[in-house]
Design a protein around this motif. Structure first.
Motif, PDB file in Angstrom:
ATOM      1  N   ARG A  87       0.750  -1.177  -0.101  1.00 19.49           N
ATOM      2  CA  ARG A  87       0.080   0.057   0.095  1.00 19.49           C
ATOM      3  C   ARG A  87       0.878   1.134   0.073  1.00 19.49           C
ATOM      4  O   ARG A  87       0.666   2.391  -0.573  1.00 19.49           O
ATOM      5  CB  ARG A  87      -0.920   0.179   1.308  1.00 19.49           C
ATOM      6  CG  ARG A  87      -1.906   1.278   1.042  1.00 19.49           C
ATOM      7  CD  ARG A  87      -2.576   1.249   2.530  1.00 19.49           C
ATOM      8  NE  ARG A  87      -3.497   0.377   2.773  1.00 19.49           N
ATOM      9  CZ  ARG A  87      -3.639  -0.715   3.653  1.00 19.49           C
ATOM     10  NH1 ARG A  87      -2.412  -0.539   4.627  1.00 19.49           N
ATOM     11  NH2 ARG A  87      -4.229  -1.792   3.822  1.00 19.49           N
ATOM     12  N   VAL A  88       1.980   1.023   0.937  1.00 18.09           N
ATOM     13  CA  VAL A  88       2.650   2.381   0.918  1.00 18.09           C
ATOM     14  C   VAL A  88       3.402   2.512  -0.432  1.00 18.09           C
ATOM     15  O   VAL A  88       3.429   3.828  -1.123  1.00 18.09           O
ATOM     16  CB  VAL A  88       3.774   2.275   1.909  1.00 18.09           C
ATOM     17  CG1 VAL A  88       4.916   3.450   1.718  1.00 18.09           C
ATOM     18  CG2 VAL A  88       3.124   1.903   3.226  1.00 18.09           C
ATOM     19  N   ILE A  89       4.027   1.549  -1.071  1.00 24.97           N
ATOM     20  CA  ILE A  89       4.615   1.750  -2.334  1.00 24.97           C
ATOM     21  C   ILE A  89       3.606   2.096  -3.273  1.00 24.97           C
ATOM     22  O   ILE A  89       3.913   2.911  -4.256  1.00 24.97           O
ATOM     23  CB  ILE A  89       5.316   0.370  -2.800  1.00 24.97           C
ATOM     24  CG1 ILE A  89       6.436   0.165  -1.983  1.00 24.97           C
ATOM     25  CG2 ILE A  89       5.663   0.488  -4.245  1.00 24.97           C
ATOM     26  CD1 ILE A  89       7.267  -1.334  -2.002  1.00 24.97           C
ATOM     27  N   GLY A  90       2.213   1.701  -3.381  1.00 33.77           N
ATOM     28  CA  GLY A  90       1.348   2.023  -4.365  1.00 33.77           C
ATOM     29  C   GLY A  90       1.159   3.842  -4.111  1.00 33.77           C
ATOM     30  O   GLY A  90       1.061   4.322  -5.269  1.00 33.77           O
ATOM     31  N   PHE A  91       0.991   4.073  -2.899  1.00 36.16           N
ATOM     32  CA  PHE A  91       0.710   5.702  -2.865  1.00 36.16           C
ATOM     33  C   PHE A  91       1.907   6.331  -3.321  1.00 36.16           C
ATOM     34  O   PHE A  91       2.005   7.485  -4.006  1.00 36.16           O
ATOM     35  CB  PHE A  91       0.527   6.081  -1.346  1.00 36.16           C
ATOM     36  CG  PHE A  91      -1.013   5.750  -1.091  1.00 36.16           C
ATOM     37  CD1 PHE A  91      -1.953   6.656  -1.448  1.00 36.16           C
ATOM     38  CD2 PHE A  91      -1.520   4.724  -0.009  1.00 36.16           C
ATOM     39  CE1 PHE A  91      -3.115   6.685  -1.081  1.00 36.16           C
ATOM     40  CE2 PHE A  91      -2.666   4.721   0.287  1.00 36.16           C
ATOM     41  CZ  PHE A  91      -3.661   5.570  -0.208  1.00 36.16           C
ATOM     42  N   VAL A  92       3.197   6.065  -2.887  1.00 34.00           N
ATOM     43  CA  VAL A  92       4.249   6.794  -3.332  1.00 34.00           C
ATOM     44  C   VAL A  92       4.490   6.588  -4.724  1.00 34.00           C
ATOM     45  O   VAL A  92       5.205   7.371  -5.485  1.00 34.00           O
ATOM     46  CB  VAL A  92       5.521   6.121  -2.697  1.00 34.00           C
ATOM     47  CG1 VAL A  92       7.039   6.591  -3.336  1.00 34.00           C
ATOM     48  CG2 VAL A  92       5.468   5.986  -1.124  1.00 34.00           C
ATOM     49  N   ASN A  93       4.275   5.453  -5.591  1.00 32.89           N
ATOM     50  CA  ASN A  93       4.398   5.491  -7.033  1.00 32.89           C
ATOM     51  C   ASN A  93       3.092   6.410  -7.550  1.00 32.89           C
ATOM     52  O   ASN A  93       3.561   7.076  -8.252  1.00 32.89           O
ATOM     53  CB  ASN A  93       3.922   4.114  -7.558  1.00 32.89           C
ATOM     54  CG  ASN A  93       5.014   3.257  -7.371  1.00 32.89           C
ATOM     55  OD1 ASN A  93       6.070   3.404  -7.232  1.00 32.89           O
ATOM     56  ND2 ASN A  93       4.796   1.794  -7.466  1.00 32.89           N
ATOM     57  N   ALA A  94       2.034   6.536  -6.791  1.00 34.00           N
ATOM     58  CA  ALA A  94       1.035   7.637  -7.456  1.00 34.00           C
ATOM     59  C   ALA A  94       1.564   8.915  -7.265  1.00 34.00           C
ATOM     60  O   ALA A  94       1.274   9.758  -8.037  1.00 34.00           O
ATOM     61  CB  ALA A  94      -0.191   7.204  -6.747  1.00 34.00           C
ATOM     62  N   ALA A  95       2.350   9.257  -6.181  1.00 34.95           N
ATOM     63  CA  ALA A  95       3.059  10.726  -5.866  1.00 34.95           C
ATOM     64  C   ALA A  95       3.913  10.990  -6.862  1.00 34.95           C
ATOM     65  O   ALA A  95       4.025  12.184  -7.416  1.00 34.95           O
ATOM     66  CB  ALA A  95       3.244  10.416  -4.450  1.00 34.95           C
TER      67      ALA A  95
ATOM     68  N   GLY B 205      -5.740  19.218  -9.861  1.00 32.44           N
ATOM     69  CA  GLY B 205      -5.318  19.553  -8.556  1.00 32.44           C
ATOM     70  C   GLY B 205      -6.298  19.009  -7.539  1.00 32.44           C
ATOM     71  O   GLY B 205      -6.004  18.673  -6.237  1.00 32.44           O
ATOM     72  N   ILE B 206      -7.582  19.133  -7.826  1.00 32.96           N
ATOM     73  CA  ILE B 206      -8.388  18.647  -6.878  1.00 32.96           C
ATOM     74  C   ILE B 206      -8.487  16.781  -6.549  1.00 32.96           C
ATOM     75  O   ILE B 206      -8.554  16.410  -5.289  1.00 32.96           O
ATOM     76  CB  ILE B 206      -9.805  18.887  -7.601  1.00 32.96           C
ATOM     77  CG1 ILE B 206     -10.308  20.195  -7.649  1.00 32.96           C
ATOM     78  CG2 ILE B 206     -11.024  17.946  -6.648  1.00 32.96           C
ATOM     79  CD1 ILE B 206     -11.585  20.604  -8.264  1.00 32.96           C
ATOM     80  N   ALA B 207      -7.940  16.186  -7.801  1.00 32.41           N
ATOM     81  CA  ALA B 207      -7.801  14.672  -7.485  1.00 32.41           C
ATOM     82  C   ALA B 207      -6.611  14.586  -6.637  1.00 32.41           C
ATOM     83  O   ALA B 207      -6.730  13.597  -5.903  1.00 32.41           O
ATOM     84  CB  ALA B 207      -7.403  14.009  -8.971  1.00 32.41           C
ATOM     85  N   THR B 208      -5.637  15.300  -6.656  1.00 30.13           N
ATOM     86  CA  THR B 208      -4.327  15.206  -6.113  1.00 30.13           C
ATOM     87  C   THR B 208      -4.679  15.450  -4.618  1.00 30.13           C
ATOM     88  O   THR B 208      -4.264  14.799  -3.638  1.00 30.13           O
ATOM     89  CB  THR B 208      -3.375  16.233  -6.455  1.00 30.13           C
ATOM     90  OG1 THR B 208      -2.960  15.922  -7.642  1.00 30.13           O
ATOM     91  CG2 THR B 208      -2.113  16.132  -5.486  1.00 30.13           C
ATOM     92  N   ILE B 209      -5.601  16.393  -3.951  1.00 30.92           N
ATOM     93  CA  ILE B 209      -5.847  16.804  -2.711  1.00 30.92           C
ATOM     94  C   ILE B 209      -6.513  15.564  -2.103  1.00 30.92           C
ATOM     95  O   ILE B 209      -6.453  15.026  -0.975  1.00 30.92           O
ATOM     96  CB  ILE B 209      -6.754  18.025  -2.527  1.00 30.92           C
ATOM     97  CG1 ILE B 209      -5.704  19.213  -2.826  1.00 30.92           C
ATOM     98  CG2 ILE B 209      -7.220  18.025  -1.184  1.00 30.92           C
ATOM     99  CD1 ILE B 209      -6.523  20.383  -2.761  1.00 30.92           C
ATOM    100  N   LEU B 210      -7.599  14.954  -2.891  1.00 29.40           N
ATOM    101  CA  LEU B 210      -8.438  13.728  -2.644  1.00 29.40           C
ATOM    102  C   LEU B 210      -7.423  12.353  -2.087  1.00 29.40           C
ATOM    103  O   LEU B 210      -7.825  11.890  -1.389  1.00 29.40           O
ATOM    104  CB  LEU B 210      -9.247  13.407  -3.791  1.00 29.40           C
ATOM    105  CG  LEU B 210     -10.592  14.450  -3.922  1.00 29.40           C
ATOM    106  CD1 LEU B 210     -11.403  13.988  -5.023  1.00 29.40           C
ATOM    107  CD2 LEU B 210     -11.237  14.537  -2.476  1.00 29.40           C
ATOM    108  N   LEU B 211      -6.426  12.185  -3.250  1.00 30.17           N
ATOM    109  CA  LEU B 211      -5.502  11.143  -3.031  1.00 30.17           C
ATOM    110  C   LEU B 211      -4.909  11.498  -1.861  1.00 30.17           C
ATOM    111  O   LEU B 211      -4.439  10.478  -0.939  1.00 30.17           O
ATOM    112  CB  LEU B 211      -4.537  11.283  -4.200  1.00 30.17           C
ATOM    113  CG  LEU B 211      -3.800   9.833  -4.236  1.00 30.17           C
ATOM    114  CD1 LEU B 211      -4.518   8.741  -4.136  1.00 30.17           C
ATOM    115  CD2 LEU B 211      -2.787   9.801  -5.512  1.00 30.17           C
ATOM    116  N   GLY B 212      -4.391  12.774  -1.584  1.00 33.30           N
ATOM    117  CA  GLY B 212      -3.519  12.866  -0.440  1.00 33.30           C
ATOM    118  C   GLY B 212      -4.615  12.632   1.024  1.00 33.30           C
ATOM    119  O   GLY B 212      -3.856  12.147   1.958  1.00 33.30           O
ATOM    120  N   ALA B 213      -5.644  12.813   1.205  1.00 35.29           N
ATOM    121  CA  ALA B 213      -6.467  12.494   2.178  1.00 35.29           C
ATOM    122  C   ALA B 213      -6.659  11.105   2.294  1.00 35.29           C
ATOM    123  O   ALA B 213      -6.485  10.487   3.475  1.00 35.29           O
ATOM    124  CB  ALA B 213      -7.866  13.223   1.792  1.00 35.29           C
ATOM    125  N   ALA B 214      -6.505  10.342   1.087  1.00 35.43           N
ATOM    126  CA  ALA B 214      -6.539   8.888   1.284  1.00 35.43           C
ATOM    127  C   ALA B 214      -5.264   8.164   1.763  1.00 35.43           C
ATOM    128  O   ALA B 214      -5.343   7.606   2.668  1.00 35.43           O
ATOM    129  CB  ALA B 214      -6.779   8.403  -0.172  1.00 35.43           C
TER     130      ALA B 214
END
Length: 392
Positions: free
Chosen positions: A6-14, A165-174
């Motif tokens: 999960r961590v690697i998945g979020f970091v890849n998305a970042a 920009g909106i999509a990125t903030i939503l991903l950050g909340a997740a």
């Protein structure tokens, strides 16, 4: 405990978001110029402060990642870069545009020293995960040209910044809700995986500095200039911004495939074995691209992108292999400070070379610079694998 996948998945998305956000302007500037009443060569330099901040900010963000919290820094990354993209969509003057692009660069500087260090900490197979991470970043580059072209054509250039920009903030909340701070010093990736003889360490440092400056500058120049290059040289095929974005995205897919392949090779072979043949790839393709157009240019651009993106994976793996956990964010911070500061200068250089000699002059200049990459690969010493690397 965090789930490593999960961590690697979020970091890849970042990583995807990091490169996507930095290159929206490079694609949107083609339609922003007429809307703002400015020429391409006049408008492009407004991105320079953001690209400089992209590199210069990594020293502070890398230090904070090691000394404070990588997880918290990534939360700031998602929210900050998302808000900055939205801000670009509301600018009214060139000065406001420069300030908003600068903010994107400041928050984008968090990802590489912090996110890349997190990948190394959570990876079971370093080369494979670095390659996949590179693929995500490359897809961000490709998608930026494609999606920005489509949105700008049908909704206007402002929405090309606001929607992601909106999509990125939503991903950050997740990310904030599902990833907790964790100390990774006990993991098997905590120790350095490879080393060289003490007397040869200077060769590693010199080789890394040379290749980072040359590749980062060229990488940034190519990704910034490619949309405009295609708009000029593919006129015989199309003039549609959306289709030009699709062609650019297709070219970048080959870069993504290269990064995954290079990552797999780095798990099986030493850095020098992989880096040396790769180093001969970039300069010839840059030189050839200088005077080509239409389909031949697309083919040569594929080779150009493959060489540049493959080298980025080698550079990142080099730092990951030779540094221990407690220093890793700071090591990446220095690597990206040097690389992205040089890359930031390349934006102004692209505009200057284009104004004085067009893309032919620009591509010839960067082809000459990439001859240094061959010299760097030649002086790189052979490595000695550690027990940690063998166990992995």
């Amino acid at each position: 405990m965090n789930n490593p996948g999960r961590v690697i998945g979020f970091v890849n998305a970042a990583h995807f978001i990091d490169h996507y956000s930095m290159l929206i302007f490079a694609a949107a500037v083609i339609v922003m110029g007429p809307a703002l009443g400015m020429a391409y060569s006049e408008l492009l330099p407004y991105a320079t402060p953001g690209f400089v901040a992209f590199g210069a900010g990594s020293l502070l963000t890398g230090w904070l990642g090691d000394r404070w919290s990588r997880r918290h820094m990534m939360v700031i990354f998602f929210v900050g870069i998302g808000a900055s993209m939205i801000a670009v969509g509301f600018v009214q003057t060139p000065l406001q545009l420069a300030a908003a692009l600068l903010a994107i660069g400041v928050f984008a500087s968090i990802y590489h020293p912090v996110g890349t260090a997190m990948i190394v900490s959570y990876a079971d197979r370093l080369g494979r995960e670095m390659g996949l991470n590179g693929v995500w970043g490359n897809l961000g580059v490709a998608s930026s040209a494609l999606v920005t072209g489509v949105i700008a054509q049908y909704l206007g250039w402002r929405f090309a910044f606001i929607i992601p920009g909106i999509a990125t903030i939503l991903l950050g909340a997740a990310f904030a809700l599902t990833v907790v701070h964790e100390d990774r010093k006990g993991s098997k990736q905590a120790a350095a995986q490879a080393r060289v003889a003490k007397q040869d360490m200077w060769r590693v440092i010199v080789a890394l500095l040379i290749v980072v400056i040359a590749i980062s500058t060229t990488f940034n120049a190519v990704t910034v200039a490619l949309p405009k290059l295609f708009a000029e040289r593919l006129a015989g095929l199309t003039s549609s911004p959306a289709l030009l974005g699709l062609i650019a995205a297709g070219v970048y897919v080959f870069g993504a495939m290269t990064q995954y392949t290079i990552g797999q090779l780095l798990d099986r072979h030493s850095l020098k074995t992989v880096a040396l043949p790769l180093s001969f790839m970039l300069a010839p393709f840059l030189y050839l691209a200088a005077n080509l157009s239409n389909l031949p240019l697309i083919v040569v651009s594929i080779g150009m992108v493959m060489g540049a993106f493959g080298q980025v994976t080698v550079n990142d793996a080099m730092v990951g292999k030779y540094t221990a956990e407690e220093w890793r964010s700071r090591a990446y911070a220095v690597r990206y400070f040097v690389g992205f500061t040089a890359a930031g200068a390349s934006v102004g250089l692209v505009a200057w070379l284009y104004q004085h000699g067009g893309f032919a002059t620009m591509l010839h200049a960067f082809a000459g610079l990439c001859l240094l990459v061959i010299a760097a690969a030649l002086i790189l010493p052979h490595e000695i694998r550690t027990k940690a690397a063998d166990a992995a």
